[in-house]
Motif scaffolding. Structure first.
Motif, short mmCIF file in Angstrom:
data_model
loop_
_atom_site.label_atom_id
_atom_site.label_comp_id
_atom_site.label_asym_id
_atom_site.label_seq_id
_atom_site.Cartn_x
_atom_site.Cartn_y
_atom_site.Cartn_z
N ILE A 6 1.14 -1.27 0.05
CA ILE A 6 0.03 -0.14 0.21
C ILE A 6 1.10 1.56 -0.18
O ILE A 6 1.32 0.96 0.82
N LEU A 7 1.09 1.79 -0.66
CA LEU A 7 1.45 3.37 -0.81
C LEU A 7 0.47 4.40 -0.17
O LEU A 7 -0.59 4.79 -0.86
N GLY A 8 1.58 5.08 0.51
CA GLY A 8 0.60 5.63 1.58
C GLY A 8 0.05 4.67 3.04
O GLY A 8 -0.36 3.62 2.36
N GLY A 9 0.22 5.65 3.82
CA GLY A 9 0.29 4.98 5.32
C GLY A 9 -1.25 5.55 6.43
O GLY A 9 -0.68 5.14 7.57
N GLY A 10 -2.29 6.60 5.66
CA GLY A 10 -2.73 6.68 6.44
C GLY A 10 -3.81 5.62 7.67
O GLY A 10 -3.75 4.74 7.08
N GLN A 11 -5.24 6.23 7.21
CA GLN A 11 -5.73 5.15 8.01
C GLN A 11 -6.34 4.36 7.17
O GLN A 11 -7.14 3.63 7.89
N LEU A 12 -6.72 5.05 5.74
CA LEU A 12 -7.21 4.13 5.04
C LEU A 12 -6.63 2.66 4.77
O LEU A 12 -7.26 1.81 4.41
N ALA A 13 -5.32 3.07 5.02
CA ALA A 13 -4.61 1.90 5.14
C ALA A 13 -4.36 0.87 5.84
O ALA A 13 -4.41 -0.09 5.61
N ARG A 14 -4.62 1.97 6.98
CA ARG A 14 -4.29 0.81 8.09
C ARG A 14 -5.81 -0.06 8.27
O ARG A 14 -6.07 -0.69 8.75
N MET A 15 -7.29 0.60 7.71
CA MET A 15 -8.26 0.07 7.70
C MET A 15 -8.14 -0.77 7.16
O MET A 15 -8.82 -2.09 6.84
N LEU A 16 -7.57 -0.71 5.98
CA LEU A 16 -7.70 -1.82 4.60
C LEU A 16 -6.52 -2.92 5.31
O LEU A 16 -6.65 -4.31 5.01
N ALA A 17 -5.55 -3.32 6.23
CA ALA A 17 -4.94 -4.01 6.52
C ALA A 17 -5.54 -4.61 7.99
O ALA A 17 -5.49 -5.96 7.70
N LEU A 18 -6.50 -3.80 8.39
CA LEU A 18 -7.38 -4.56 8.62
C LEU A 18 -8.64 -5.75 8.64
O LEU A 18 -8.60 -6.11 9.31
N LEU A 25 -4.01 -12.29 4.69
CA LEU A 25 -3.45 -11.31 3.89
C LEU A 25 -2.19 -10.92 4.49
O LEU A 25 -2.73 -10.23 5.45
N ARG A 26 -0.82 -10.55 4.02
CA ARG A 26 0.08 -9.45 5.05
C ARG A 26 -0.54 -8.44 4.07
O ARG A 26 -0.90 -7.71 2.39
N PHE A 27 0.45 -7.36 4.60
CA PHE A 27 0.83 -5.71 4.06
C PHE A 27 1.85 -5.25 3.93
O PHE A 27 2.68 -5.34 5.02
N LEU A 28 2.59 -4.54 3.08
CA LEU A 28 3.83 -3.49 3.39
C LEU A 28 3.11 -2.29 3.45
O LEU A 28 3.15 -1.85 2.58
N VAL A 29 3.03 -1.33 3.68
CA VAL A 29 2.77 -0.07 3.95
C VAL A 29 4.20 0.63 3.25
O VAL A 29 4.92 0.54 4.09
N MET A 30 4.27 2.04 2.76
CA MET A 30 5.20 2.19 2.25
C MET A 30 5.12 3.87 2.39
O MET A 30 3.54 4.45 1.34
N ASP A 31 5.67 4.92 3.18
CA ASP A 31 5.06 5.77 3.67
C ASP A 31 6.33 6.90 4.08
O ASP A 31 7.59 6.50 3.70
N THR A 32 6.16 8.53 3.78
CA THR A 32 6.79 9.10 3.79
C THR A 32 7.40 9.65 4.96
O THR A 32 8.78 9.84 5.90
N ALA A 33 6.27 9.30 6.36
CA ALA A 33 6.16 9.37 7.93
C ALA A 33 6.48 7.82 8.40
O ALA A 33 5.59 7.15 8.02
N VAL A 62 6.54 -7.22 -2.21
CA VAL A 62 5.13 -7.16 -2.91
C VAL A 62 4.68 -8.51 -3.77
O VAL A 62 5.46 -8.20 -4.58
N ASP A 63 2.42 -8.14 -3.77
CA ASP A 63 2.43 -9.25 -5.01
C ASP A 63 1.70 -8.36 -5.57
O ASP A 63 1.21 -8.81 -6.70
N VAL A 64 1.29 -7.46 -4.57
CA VAL A 64 0.30 -6.80 -5.93
C VAL A 64 0.39 -5.15 -4.99
O VAL A 64 0.81 -5.33 -4.20
N VAL A 65 0.09 -4.23 -5.77
CA VAL A 65 0.10 -2.80 -5.14
C VAL A 65 -1.24 -2.07 -5.08
O VAL A 65 -1.94 -2.35 -6.74
N THR A 66 -1.77 -1.12 -4.27
CA THR A 66 -2.84 0.00 -4.23
C THR A 66 -2.12 0.69 -3.42
O THR A 66 -0.71 1.44 -3.27
N PHE A 67 -3.16 1.97 -3.58
CA PHE A 67 -2.88 3.44 -2.99
C PHE A 67 -3.66 3.23 -1.55
O PHE A 67 -4.62 3.47 -2.23
N ASP A 68 -4.10 4.39 -0.96
CA ASP A 68 -4.38 5.26 -0.10
C ASP A 68 -4.88 6.32 -0.10
O ASP A 68 -5.60 7.05 0.39
#
Length: 380
Positions: A6-18, A25-33, A62-68
């Motif tokens: 997931i590109l972007g690590g805000g609340q949307l990425a958080r809720m996607l992971a949950l 699924l496993r997740f890897l989040v990329m963020d500037t912060a 990762v196997d697939v990428v999306t963004f929040d």
């Protein structure tokens, strides 16, 4: 085991992971912060979105990428797409990042929009404001969200102030001026399209904003079925034109029995948060199903639902949690003015019960002004 990036690590990425945990699924989040709130629930890679070394490390894991976050550079999404599947596709992201390109596409697809024009100079702004009758909004073409990068003009006399506020961005992110639309209601179509082209929408959602930031959402919106069908068809046209995969929101103004499109959000959307508890399948799980090529889940609403946004700081949870249909979401963020720090969803079997629950919550939190327009709609 599949790893979703997931590109972007805000609340949307958080809720996607949950929401992805039950799917294994496993997740890897990329963020500037380094303190991105999604990092509390998924491994976090800190790096600049334009840093190819960081992107290469991300892609290798990762196997697939999306963004929040729609302001992730489209060029970075394109770079990743040459190495790993990216959904939604980089073109959809690029279109949604530029208000002029986006509105031009709406017009080409026959989706009604208000009058708009590209603005490159002070003189052009003055001419366009005169043409539009004075009442309009000057916006940056790129990077604006939640009311940022906007200036409301009420007459030609406001041109100097508008140019002073945003004119320096004409050569960097571009400017667009849009006719002000005195809409009656603001609604959104939250929709999902799978890899195989299957298309579904959740019931239309009515939204209320304060200072350009979403305050409350109600689903299902009380709207004529013919109008609802037209709104869903607009969303379908857009999804098919962009070969879109995943969840998106089409924001619409309702005026004089007609729709006017405002903008598209190429991601899971704030106005769809109610779907976590209020729909058969949430927007977050259906987004993951779509990008992974899994069957989409049912999008029907379970009774009636209202989402209340918490901005700046979290209120007390008790007035919400003491309701049988009250659900609480704390994003784990530090309080800050204007920041989305959490939300609550209130669900009930019928409109009357939901109105009563919201009235109690409004009193308990001293937020009667926030719930009042929702209650008025439910009891009209």
């Amino acid at each position: 085991m599949t790893t979703v990036g997931i590109l972007g690590g805000g609340q949307l990425a958080r809720m996607l992971a949950l929401s992805g945990a039950p799917l294994g699924l496993r997740f890897l989040v990329m963020d500037t912060a380094s303190d991105a709130c999604a990092g509390q629930f998924a491994p976090l890679l800190v790096g600049d979105y334009r840093d190819e070394a960081a992107l290469a490390e991300f892609a290798s894991k990762v196997d697939v990428v999306t963004f929040d976050f729609e302001n992730v550079p489209a060029e970075s999404a394109e770079w990743l797409a040459q190495r790993v599947p990216v959904f939604p596709n980089p073109r959809a992201l690029a279109v949604a990042q530029d208000r002029l390109v986006e509105k031009t596409l709406f017009r080409e697809l026959g989706i009604p929009v208000g009058a708009f024009a590209d603005v490159a100079s002070y003189e052009q702004l003055r001419d366009e404001v005169e043409r539009l009758g004075g009442a309009c909004i000057l916006k940056t073409r790129r990077l604006g969200y939640d009311g940022k990068g906007q200036f409301r003009l009420r007459s030609v006399g406001d041109v100097d102030a508008a140019w002073e506020a945003l004119g320096t961005q004409a050569e960097t992110v571009g400017l667009i001026v849009e006719a002000f639309i005195p809409f009656e209601r603001e609604l959104s179509v939250v929709a999902v399209r799978g890899r195989d082209g299957e298309f579904r929408t959740w019931p239309l959602t009515e939204n209320w904003h304060v200072d350009g930031v979403l305050s409350a959402s109600l689903a299902p919106a009380r709207i004529d079925e013919a109008l609802a069908r037209a709104a869903r068809e607009h969303a379908r046209k857009l999804a098919e034109a962009l070969d879109y995969v995943g969840v998106f929101a089409l924001e619409l103004f309702h005026r004089d029995g007609q729709w006017l499109a405002n903008e598209m959000a190429p991601r899971v959307h704030n106005s769809g948060h109610w779907t976590i508890e209020g729909a058969e399948t949430s927007q977050f799980q259906n987004h993951l199903r779509a990008v992974l090529g899994l069957p989409l889940g049912d999008t029907r609403v379970l009774g009636h639902a209202c989402m209340l946004n918490w901005i700046g700081e979290m209120p007390a949870a008790t007035p919400v949690l003491q309701e049988a249909g009250g659900y609480w979401h704390d994003y784990g963020k530090e309080p800050r003015g204007g920041r989305k720090v959490g939300h609550a969803t209130v669900r009930a079997d019928d409109a009357e019960a939901l109105a009563h629950a919201l009235a109690r919550i409004g009193v308990g939190l001293a937020r009667q002004a926030q719930v009042a327009p929702v209650i008025a709609r439910l009891t009209a």
